[in-house]
Design a protein around this motif. Structure first.
Motif, mmCIF file in Angstrom:
data_model
loop_
_atom_site.group_PDB
_atom_site.id
_atom_site.type_symbol
_atom_site.label_atom_id
_atom_site.label_comp_id
_atom_site.label_asym_id
_atom_site.label_seq_id
_atom_site.Cartn_x
_atom_site.Cartn_y
_atom_site.Cartn_z
ATOM 1 N N ALA A 76 60.493 76.443 3.478
ATOM 2 C CA ALA A 76 61.652 76.947 2.742
ATOM 3 C C ALA A 76 61.313 78.242 2.004
ATOM 4 C CB ALA A 76 62.161 75.892 1.764
ATOM 5 N N ALA A 77 60.043 78.378 1.607
ATOM 6 C CA ALA A 77 59.600 79.593 0.912
ATOM 7 C C ALA A 77 59.200 80.692 1.896
ATOM 8 C CB ALA A 77 58.427 79.262 -0.006
ATOM 9 N N GLY A 78 59.323 80.417 3.200
ATOM 10 C CA GLY A 78 59.004 81.427 4.209
ATOM 11 C C GLY A 78 57.543 81.477 4.602
ATOM 12 N N THR A 79 56.801 80.407 4.352
ATOM 13 C CA THR A 79 55.374 80.350 4.665
ATOM 14 C C THR A 79 55.125 79.328 5.761
ATOM 15 O OG1 THR A 79 54.841 80.873 2.366
ATOM 16 C CG2 THR A 79 53.074 79.928 3.691
ATOM 17 N N ASP A 80 54.298 79.703 6.728
ATOM 18 C CA ASP A 80 53.909 78.781 7.801
ATOM 19 C C ASP A 80 52.883 77.796 7.238
ATOM 20 O OD1 ASP A 80 53.011 77.451 10.053
ATOM 21 O OD2 ASP A 80 52.439 79.267 11.144
ATOM 22 N N PRO A 81 53.187 76.480 7.213
ATOM 23 C CA PRO A 81 52.241 75.503 6.645
ATOM 24 C C PRO A 81 50.908 75.465 7.395
ATOM 25 C CG PRO A 81 54.358 74.458 7.126
ATOM 26 C CD PRO A 81 54.428 75.851 7.628
ATOM 27 N N GLY A 82 50.929 75.669 8.695
ATOM 28 C CA GLY A 82 49.686 75.683 9.477
ATOM 29 C C GLY A 82 48.805 76.863 9.096
ATOM 30 N N ALA A 83 49.415 78.034 8.950
ATOM 31 C CA ALA A 83 48.664 79.224 8.542
ATOM 32 C C ALA A 83 48.134 79.063 7.128
ATOM 33 C CB ALA A 83 49.550 80.463 8.638
ATOM 34 N N GLN A 84 48.936 78.445 6.259
ATOM 35 C CA GLN A 84 48.509 78.198 4.875
ATOM 36 C C GLN A 84 47.292 77.279 4.859
ATOM 37 O OE1 GLN A 84 49.910 79.525 2.050
ATOM 38 N NE2 GLN A 84 48.346 78.540 0.823
ATOM 39 N N ARG A 85 47.318 76.236 5.680
ATOM 40 C CA ARG A 85 46.189 75.292 5.746
ATOM 41 C C ARG A 85 44.928 76.006 6.234
ATOM 42 N NH1 ARG A 85 46.739 69.722 8.924
ATOM 43 N NH2 ARG A 85 47.961 69.235 7.097
ATOM 44 N N ARG A 86 45.066 76.830 7.271
ATOM 45 C CA ARG A 86 43.902 77.573 7.775
ATOM 46 C C ARG A 86 43.356 78.519 6.715
ATOM 47 N NH1 ARG A 86 47.216 77.372 12.209
ATOM 48 N NH2 ARG A 86 48.073 79.449 11.842
ATOM 49 N N SER A 87 44.253 79.160 5.977
ATOM 50 C CA SER A 87 43.842 80.075 4.915
ATOM 51 C C SER A 87 43.095 79.328 3.806
ATOM 52 C CB SER A 87 45.075 80.771 4.342
ATOM 53 O OG SER A 87 44.744 81.544 3.233
ATOM 54 N N ASN A 88 43.619 78.167 3.416
ATOM 55 C CA ASN A 88 42.960 77.360 2.383
ATOM 56 C C ASN A 88 41.582 76.897 2.845
ATOM 57 O OD1 ASN A 88 45.211 77.658 0.799
ATOM 58 N ND2 ASN A 88 46.001 75.604 1.174
ATOM 59 N N LYS A 89 41.491 76.513 4.109
ATOM 60 C CA LYS A 89 40.212 76.057 4.656
ATOM 61 C C LYS A 89 39.199 77.197 4.672
ATOM 62 C CE LYS A 89 38.242 73.622 8.590
ATOM 63 N NZ LYS A 89 38.514 72.984 9.889
ATOM 64 N N ALA A 90 39.633 78.381 5.086
ATOM 65 C CA ALA A 90 38.741 79.542 5.112
ATOM 66 C C ALA A 90 38.273 79.901 3.705
ATOM 67 C CB ALA A 90 39.439 80.735 5.757
ATOM 68 N N ALA A 91 39.181 79.811 2.739
ATOM 69 C CA ALA A 91 38.812 80.103 1.351
ATOM 70 C C ALA A 91 37.800 79.089 0.839
ATOM 71 C CB ALA A 91 40.047 80.111 0.455
ATOM 72 N N GLY A 92 37.970 77.821 1.224
ATOM 73 C CA GLY A 92 37.022 76.779 0.817
ATOM 74 C C GLY A 92 35.650 77.008 1.415
ATOM 75 N N ILE A 93 35.606 77.429 2.668
ATOM 76 C CA ILE A 93 34.331 77.726 3.327
ATOM 77 C C ILE A 93 33.662 78.912 2.645
ATOM 78 C CG2 ILE A 93 33.310 78.601 5.469
ATOM 79 C CD1 ILE A 93 35.426 76.860 6.950
ATOM 80 N N ASP A 94 34.462 79.924 2.292
ATOM 81 C CA ASP A 94 33.933 81.106 1.614
ATOM 82 C C ASP A 94 33.372 80.737 0.246
ATOM 83 O OD1 ASP A 94 33.450 83.941 1.381
ATOM 84 O OD2 ASP A 94 35.123 83.978 -0.052
ATOM 85 N N ARG A 95 34.101 79.879 -0.486
ATOM 86 C CA ARG A 95 33.631 79.466 -1.809
ATOM 87 C C ARG A 95 32.337 78.661 -1.690
ATOM 88 N NH1 ARG A 95 36.990 80.873 -5.492
ATOM 89 N NH2 ARG A 95 36.641 79.495 -7.228
ATOM 90 N N ALA A 96 32.250 77.808 -0.669
ATOM 91 C CA ALA A 96 31.028 77.012 -0.468
ATOM 92 C C ALA A 96 29.860 77.918 -0.129
ATOM 93 C CB ALA A 96 31.250 75.976 0.625
ATOM 94 N N ALA A 97 30.121 78.975 0.625
ATOM 95 C CA ALA A 97 29.062 79.918 0.991
ATOM 96 C C ALA A 97 28.586 80.714 -0.218
ATOM 97 C CB ALA A 97 29.552 80.866 2.077
ATOM 98 N N ASN A 98 29.409 80.770 -1.260
ATOM 99 C CA ASN A 98 29.050 81.494 -2.476
ATOM 100 C C ASN A 98 28.856 80.543 -3.650
ATOM 101 O OD1 ASN A 98 29.059 84.201 -1.499
ATOM 102 N ND2 ASN A 98 31.269 84.003 -1.290
ATOM 103 N N SER A 99 28.356 79.351 -3.361
ATOM 104 C CA SER A 99 28.088 78.402 -4.441
ATOM 105 C C SER A 99 26.877 78.864 -5.240
ATOM 106 C CB SER A 99 27.843 76.999 -3.880
ATOM 107 O OG SER A 99 26.592 76.948 -3.223
ATOM 108 N N PHE A 100 26.748 78.344 -6.433
ATOM 109 C CA PHE A 100 25.613 78.706 -7.279
ATOM 110 C C PHE A 100 24.298 78.429 -6.564
ATOM 111 C CE2 PHE A 100 22.315 77.406 -10.262
ATOM 112 C CZ PHE A 100 22.158 78.574 -10.973
ATOM 113 N N GLU A 101 24.184 77.268 -5.933
ATOM 114 C CA GLU A 101 22.932 76.909 -5.273
ATOM 115 C C GLU A 101 22.598 77.874 -4.139
ATOM 116 O OE1 GLU A 101 20.613 73.168 -3.159
ATOM 117 O OE2 GLU A 101 22.537 72.822 -4.131
#
Length: 181
Positions: A76-101
């Motif tokens: 309804a907001a004009g966003t593809d839920p599948g693309a949003q999920r892929r974007s969130n997953k990529a952001a999570g992978i990026d954040r994990a790659a930049n963890s403190f450890e």
């Protein structure tokens, strides 16, 4: 007609994949191997798309409907839920790659050439024993005083005052993570 838990549990294994419709694009896909997958069909930019909502019974009927409603709000907001999920997953992978450890281990490897073997082992052990278990999983971008202070207070309470002091005043690029200024 909307699905019920009884209707979901009732069907026997099938010879070919079968859909049990719930409504609003949500259905349960019954597979020949006995697995039951929640799916949501939708259209975006004139194309038919399918989004996985989880596996029954891990994902309940109620949760599947909530996920469907969330996806419909995105549509309804004009966003593809599948693309949003892929974007969130990529952001999570990026954040994990930049963890403190991860970043701290890279820093340790850079410092290895400058330090004696004993100094390197001390610094590595200090981080492994005290910092990584409590803040190692956090993204560097999320680290601040509110995450560091409890670590230092924990060490002081356990009478590891010297370790707390050394972590707070850690050399080089990590020093900024442990200071308020």
């Amino acid at each position: 007609m909307p699905l019920t838990d009884a209707a979901i549990k009732k069907p026997k294994p099938v010879d070919k994949p079968t859909k049990l419709a719930d409504g609003g694009g949500l259905y349960l896909l019954l597979n020949p191997n006995g697995s039951r997958w929640w799916r949501f069909d939708y259209r975006f930019d004139g194309k038919r798309k399918t989004l996985s909502m989880g596996v029954y019974p891990d994902t309940s009927l109620k949760l599947a409907r909530e996920k469907r409603d969330d996806a419909r709000r995105l549509l309804a907001a004009g966003t593809d839920p599948g693309a949003q999920r892929r974007s969130n997953k990529a952001a999570g992978i990026d954040r994990a790659a930049n963890s403190f450890e991860v970043v701290a281990r890279e820093w340790l490897e850079l410092k290895r050439r400058e330090w004696t073997k004993l100094q390197f082992e001390k610094e590595r052990d200090r981080l492994q024993n005290h910092a990584f278990p409590r803040i190692g999983h956090l993204a560097i971008a999320d680290l601040g005083v509110t995450e560091i202070r409890p670590l230092l207070e924990h060490l002081v309470k356990r009478s590891h005052i010297e370790q707390a002091h050394r972590l707070r005043h850690h050399p080089s690029c990590l020093k900024s993570l442990f200071t308020e200024g």
